[in-house]
Design a protein around this motif. Structure first.
Motif, PDB file in Angstrom:
ATOM      1  N   MET A  58      74.858 -72.307  41.432  1.00 44.12           N
ATOM      2  CA  MET A  58      73.866 -73.140  42.360  1.00 44.12           C
ATOM      3  C   MET A  58      74.436 -74.746  42.042  1.00 44.12           C
ATOM      4  O   MET A  58      74.318 -75.598  43.010  1.00 44.12           O
ATOM      5  CB  MET A  58      72.388 -73.027  42.004  1.00 44.12           C
ATOM      6  N   ALA A  59      74.787 -75.128  40.849  1.00 44.68           N
ATOM      7  CA  ALA A  59      75.271 -76.285  40.558  1.00 44.68           C
ATOM      8  C   ALA A  59      76.519 -76.776  41.273  1.00 44.68           C
ATOM      9  O   ALA A  59      76.763 -77.825  41.764  1.00 44.68           O
ATOM     10  CB  ALA A  59      75.620 -76.357  39.011  1.00 44.68           C
ATOM     11  N   ALA A  60      77.388 -75.861  41.474  1.00 45.11           N
ATOM     12  CA  ALA A  60      78.589 -75.861  42.316  1.00 45.11           C
ATOM     13  C   ALA A  60      78.511 -75.997  43.814  1.00 45.11           C
ATOM     14  O   ALA A  60      78.810 -76.844  44.442  1.00 45.11           O
ATOM     15  CB  ALA A  60      79.616 -74.988  41.946  1.00 45.11           C
ATOM     16  N   LEU A  61      77.462 -75.150  44.358  1.00 39.77           N
ATOM     17  CA  LEU A  61      77.348 -75.004  45.714  1.00 39.77           C
ATOM     18  C   LEU A  61      76.310 -76.207  46.394  1.00 39.77           C
ATOM     19  O   LEU A  61      76.498 -76.983  47.288  1.00 39.77           O
ATOM     20  CB  LEU A  61      76.234 -73.841  45.819  1.00 39.77           C
ATOM     21  N   THR A  62      75.367 -76.688  45.353  1.00 40.28           N
ATOM     22  CA  THR A  62      74.398 -77.933  45.761  1.00 40.28           C
ATOM     23  C   THR A  62      74.842 -79.199  45.520  1.00 40.28           C
ATOM     24  O   THR A  62      74.017 -80.233  45.494  1.00 40.28           O
ATOM     25  CB  THR A  62      73.031 -77.524  45.440  1.00 40.28           C
ATOM     26  N   ARG A  63      76.031 -79.300  44.536  1.00 42.20           N
ATOM     27  CA  ARG A  63      76.237 -80.476  44.171  1.00 42.20           C
ATOM     28  C   ARG A  63      76.603 -81.915  45.160  1.00 42.20           C
ATOM     29  O   ARG A  63      76.119 -83.000  44.785  1.00 42.20           O
ATOM     30  CB  ARG A  63      77.761 -80.529  43.373  1.00 42.20           C
ATOM     31  N   ARG A  64      76.655 -81.519  46.370  1.00 40.86           N
ATOM     32  CA  ARG A  64      76.735 -82.403  47.474  1.00 40.86           C
ATOM     33  C   ARG A  64      75.328 -82.326  48.361  1.00 40.86           C
ATOM     34  O   ARG A  64      75.585 -83.312  49.423  1.00 40.86           O
ATOM     35  CB  ARG A  64      78.008 -82.271  48.190  1.00 40.86           C
ATOM     36  N   TRP A  65      74.516 -81.500  48.257  1.00 38.85           N
ATOM     37  CA  TRP A  65      73.386 -81.379  48.984  1.00 38.85           C
ATOM     38  C   TRP A  65      72.403 -82.586  48.751  1.00 38.85           C
ATOM     39  O   TRP A  65      72.362 -83.069  47.458  1.00 38.85           O
ATOM     40  CB  TRP A  65      72.672 -80.102  48.810  1.00 38.85           C
ATOM     41  N   PRO A  66      71.414 -82.894  49.532  1.00 38.03           N
ATOM     42  CA  PRO A  66      70.215 -83.887  49.427  1.00 38.03           C
ATOM     43  C   PRO A  66      69.548 -83.207  48.332  1.00 38.03           C
ATOM     44  O   PRO A  66      69.149 -82.005  48.497  1.00 38.03           O
ATOM     45  CB  PRO A  66      69.643 -84.051  50.501  1.00 38.03           C
ATOM     46  N   ALA A  67      68.988 -83.831  47.202  1.00 38.52           N
ATOM     47  CA  ALA A  67      68.031 -83.182  46.265  1.00 38.52           C
ATOM     48  C   ALA A  67      66.808 -82.739  46.762  1.00 38.52           C
ATOM     49  O   ALA A  67      66.768 -81.722  46.396  1.00 38.52           O
ATOM     50  CB  ALA A  67      67.845 -84.520  45.251  1.00 38.52           C
ATOM     51  N   ARG A  68      66.213 -83.498  47.710  1.00 42.27           N
ATOM     52  CA  ARG A  68      64.965 -83.017  47.971  1.00 42.27           C
ATOM     53  C   ARG A  68      65.269 -81.779  48.844  1.00 42.27           C
ATOM     54  O   ARG A  68      64.365 -80.594  48.536  1.00 42.27           O
ATOM     55  CB  ARG A  68      64.318 -84.092  48.897  1.00 42.27           C
ATOM     56  N   THR A  69      65.931 -81.736  49.786  1.00 39.45           N
ATOM     57  CA  THR A  69      66.355 -80.413  50.321  1.00 39.45           C
ATOM     58  C   THR A  69      66.473 -79.327  49.569  1.00 39.45           C
ATOM     59  O   THR A  69      66.041 -78.158  49.779  1.00 39.45           O
ATOM     60  CB  THR A  69      67.395 -80.513  51.337  1.00 39.45           C
ATOM     61  N   THR A  70      67.490 -79.422  48.522  1.00 36.21           N
ATOM     62  CA  THR A  70      67.700 -78.357  47.355  1.00 36.21           C
ATOM     63  C   THR A  70      66.383 -77.783  46.621  1.00 36.21           C
ATOM     64  O   THR A  70      66.235 -76.729  46.611  1.00 36.21           O
ATOM     65  CB  THR A  70      68.712 -78.797  46.450  1.00 36.21           C
ATOM     66  N   LEU A  71      65.685 -79.041  46.275  1.00 32.59           N
ATOM     67  CA  LEU A  71      64.634 -78.530  45.537  1.00 32.59           C
ATOM     68  C   LEU A  71      63.565 -78.023  46.340  1.00 32.59           C
ATOM     69  O   LEU A  71      63.121 -76.765  45.801  1.00 32.59           O
ATOM     70  CB  LEU A  71      64.131 -80.068  44.916  1.00 32.59           C
ATOM     71  N   LEU A  72      63.569 -78.281  47.373  1.00 32.53           N
ATOM     72  CA  LEU A  72      62.314 -77.592  48.342  1.00 32.53           C
ATOM     73  C   LEU A  72      62.826 -76.159  48.554  1.00 32.53           C
ATOM     74  O   LEU A  72      61.921 -75.381  48.683  1.00 32.53           O
ATOM     75  CB  LEU A  72      62.261 -78.298  49.657  1.00 32.53           C
ATOM     76  N   GLY A  73      64.069 -75.849  48.922  1.00 33.85           N
ATOM     77  CA  GLY A  73      64.729 -74.721  49.488  1.00 33.85           C
ATOM     78  C   GLY A  73      64.323 -73.686  48.104  1.00 33.85           C
ATOM     79  O   GLY A  73      64.101 -72.618  48.072  1.00 33.85           O
ATOM     80  N   CYS A  74      64.624 -74.086  46.957  1.00 33.64           N
ATOM     81  CA  CYS A  74      64.583 -73.312  45.547  1.00 33.64           C
ATOM     82  C   CYS A  74      63.014 -72.774  45.798  1.00 33.64           C
ATOM     83  O   CYS A  74      62.951 -71.840  45.106  1.00 33.64           O
ATOM     84  CB  CYS A  74      65.369 -74.074  44.700  1.00 33.64           C
ATOM     85  N   VAL A  75      62.205 -73.854  45.910  1.00 31.01           N
ATOM     86  CA  VAL A  75      60.831 -73.331  45.562  1.00 31.01           C
ATOM     87  C   VAL A  75      60.339 -72.690  46.667  1.00 31.01           C
ATOM     88  O   VAL A  75      59.619 -71.619  46.021  1.00 31.01           O
ATOM     89  CB  VAL A  75      59.905 -74.835  45.496  1.00 31.01           C
ATOM     90  N   VAL A  76      60.607 -72.605  47.808  1.00 33.63           N
ATOM     91  CA  VAL A  76      60.144 -71.736  48.730  1.00 33.63           C
ATOM     92  C   VAL A  76      60.934 -70.310  48.473  1.00 33.63           C
ATOM     93  O   VAL A  76      60.236 -69.320  48.439  1.00 33.63           O
ATOM     94  CB  VAL A  76      60.673 -72.397  50.173  1.00 33.63           C
ATOM     95  N   ILE A  77      62.001 -70.220  48.092  1.00 33.87           N
ATOM     96  CA  ILE A  77      62.827 -68.996  47.681  1.00 33.87           C
ATOM     97  C   ILE A  77      61.965 -68.413  46.595  1.00 33.87           C
ATOM     98  O   ILE A  77      61.900 -67.068  46.494  1.00 33.87           O
ATOM     99  CB  ILE A  77      64.187 -69.080  47.461  1.00 33.87           C
ATOM    100  N   PHE A  78      61.857 -68.985  45.591  1.00 29.14           N
ATOM    101  CA  PHE A  78      60.935 -68.682  44.362  1.00 29.14           C
ATOM    102  C   PHE A  78      59.716 -68.136  44.717  1.00 29.14           C
ATOM    103  O   PHE A  78      59.674 -66.862  44.263  1.00 29.14           O
ATOM    104  CB  PHE A  78      60.962 -69.817  43.445  1.00 29.14           C
ATOM    105  N   ALA A  79      58.885 -68.864  45.494  1.00 22.67           N
ATOM    106  CA  ALA A  79      57.603 -68.288  46.013  1.00 22.67           C
ATOM    107  C   ALA A  79      57.832 -66.918  46.664  1.00 22.67           C
ATOM    108  O   ALA A  79      56.885 -66.154  46.582  1.00 22.67           O
ATOM    109  CB  ALA A  79      57.128 -69.293  46.807  1.00 22.67           C
ATOM    110  N   ALA A  80      58.735 -66.968  47.614  1.00 26.15           N
ATOM    111  CA  ALA A  80      58.849 -65.644  48.482  1.00 26.15           C
ATOM    112  C   ALA A  80      59.047 -64.434  47.585  1.00 26.15           C
ATOM    113  O   ALA A  80      58.729 -63.246  47.682  1.00 26.15           O
ATOM    114  CB  ALA A  80      59.945 -65.691  49.319  1.00 26.15           C
TER     115      ALA A  80
END
Length: 314
Positions: A58-80
């Motif tokens: 995940m560190a390699a995949l998301t290293r260029r992604w916007p922080a807020r988008t990545t953080l939110l996506g991870c929380v949503v997947i975690f909840a699901a």
């Protein structure tokens, strides 16, 4: 400290509650899905595998992604994952949800740790990380014992539902507390260090030693923590009601340890490691020898939790 930092800690609290809550639920889960206590303990191993594989990926995949988008996506997947786990009828489904939830957790932490350090001045990075990690220790003090009580009262599935609902305010906090950032363009990405360069840093002896020590401390601590409920009710001979008490003591020790380390690590990181690691080893040995004595087991839960937290935070 920026308010956004505390919002990140809220999300870490939700994930920390999930990560450690099995310590009080393993016997009930084992009985519910028809497996042994030892087999149910593999759910913690599943989470660990997900973290081990997920953190670098995940560190390699998301290293260029916007922080807020990545953080939110991870929380949503975690909840699901927790919604699926709460309705699961088989151990294999539970196992799979723990792996995926761990990958989401790893991705969140990979981004949250770097985000937290960017929110403060360089001289306050240690304290910022301590605040972020306090979400985990508060989960031990409040979230995990509350989950154990909820599991005792309403069944272990209710605890998984509670974690899923806990992710909702965390997601809202990320949306409102973290400023949106544009995706990094290809030209901007080329200006930064390449992934190959960052991976090459793992061969630096000092970095490798620090990571190895962190892995050993976390592995040893969580191995003991996973079977805390059977130790309390079986080895120490205490009733089920004492499991949340032991979890609270563990959490208090962790909170004290990470708070102390956060204030001292910016100036004295080496001293903290030299002192905390031996204390942690002594705590494990004493717990193994004295676990049969109920009073000693309760005190030692708090002792080695604090030592482990100081080692991890530093």
């Amino acid at each position: 400290m920026p308010f956004a930092l505390y919002l990140l800690a809220l999300a870490v609290f939700a994930m920390g509650t999930s990560e450690f809550m099995l310590a009080g639920l393993v016997p009930d889960i084992a009985a519910s899905v028809g497996v042994s206590v030892g087999t149910a303990g593999l759910l913690t191993s599943a989470f660990a595998v997900g973290m081990i594989l997920g953190a670098p990926a995940m560190a390699a995949l998301t290293r260029r992604w916007p922080a807020r988008t990545t953080l939110l996506g991870c929380v949503v997947i975690f909840a699901a994952c927790h919604v699926v786990a709460a309705t699961a009828e088989t151990f294999s489904v539970l196992f799979a949800t723990r792996v995926v939830a761990a990958v989401a957790n790893a991705g969140f932490l990979a981004v949250a740790l770097s985000t937290a350090t960017r929110l403060v001045a360089p001289s306050r990075k240690g304290r910022a990380l301590a605040i972020l990690l306090s979400g985990t220790t508060i989960a031990m003090v409040a979230g995990v014992p509350a989950g154990a009580l909820l599991g005792t009262a309403l069944g272990w599935r209710a605890t998984f539902w509670a974690v899923a609902f806990l992710c909702v305010p965390a997601a809202i906090g990320i949306l409102t507390g973290i400023r949106p950032q544009p995706r990094v363009t290809q030209d901007e990405a080329n200006d930064g260090p390449s992934l190959a360069f960052e991976l090459a840093q793992l061969r630096v002896p000092r970095l490798f030693t620090a990571m190895l020590l962190a892995a050993l401390v976390n592995g040893g601590t969580f191995a003991a923590f996973t079977f805390l409920a059977p130790v309390v009710t079986g080895t120490a001979g205490l009733g089920q009601v004492w499991v949340p008490v032991a979890l609270v003591l563990f959490g208090i020790g962790s909170f004290m340890g990470v708070s102390i380390a956060g204030r001292l690590s910016d100036q004295h990181p080496r001293t903290l490691l030299v002192v905390a690691a031996p204390l942690l080893l002594v705590g494990w040995l004493l717990l193994a020898v004295l676990a049969g004595h109920s009073e000693s087991a309760q005190v030692l839960c708090r002792y080695f939790a604090g030592s482990g937290s100081r080692s991890r935070a530093s």
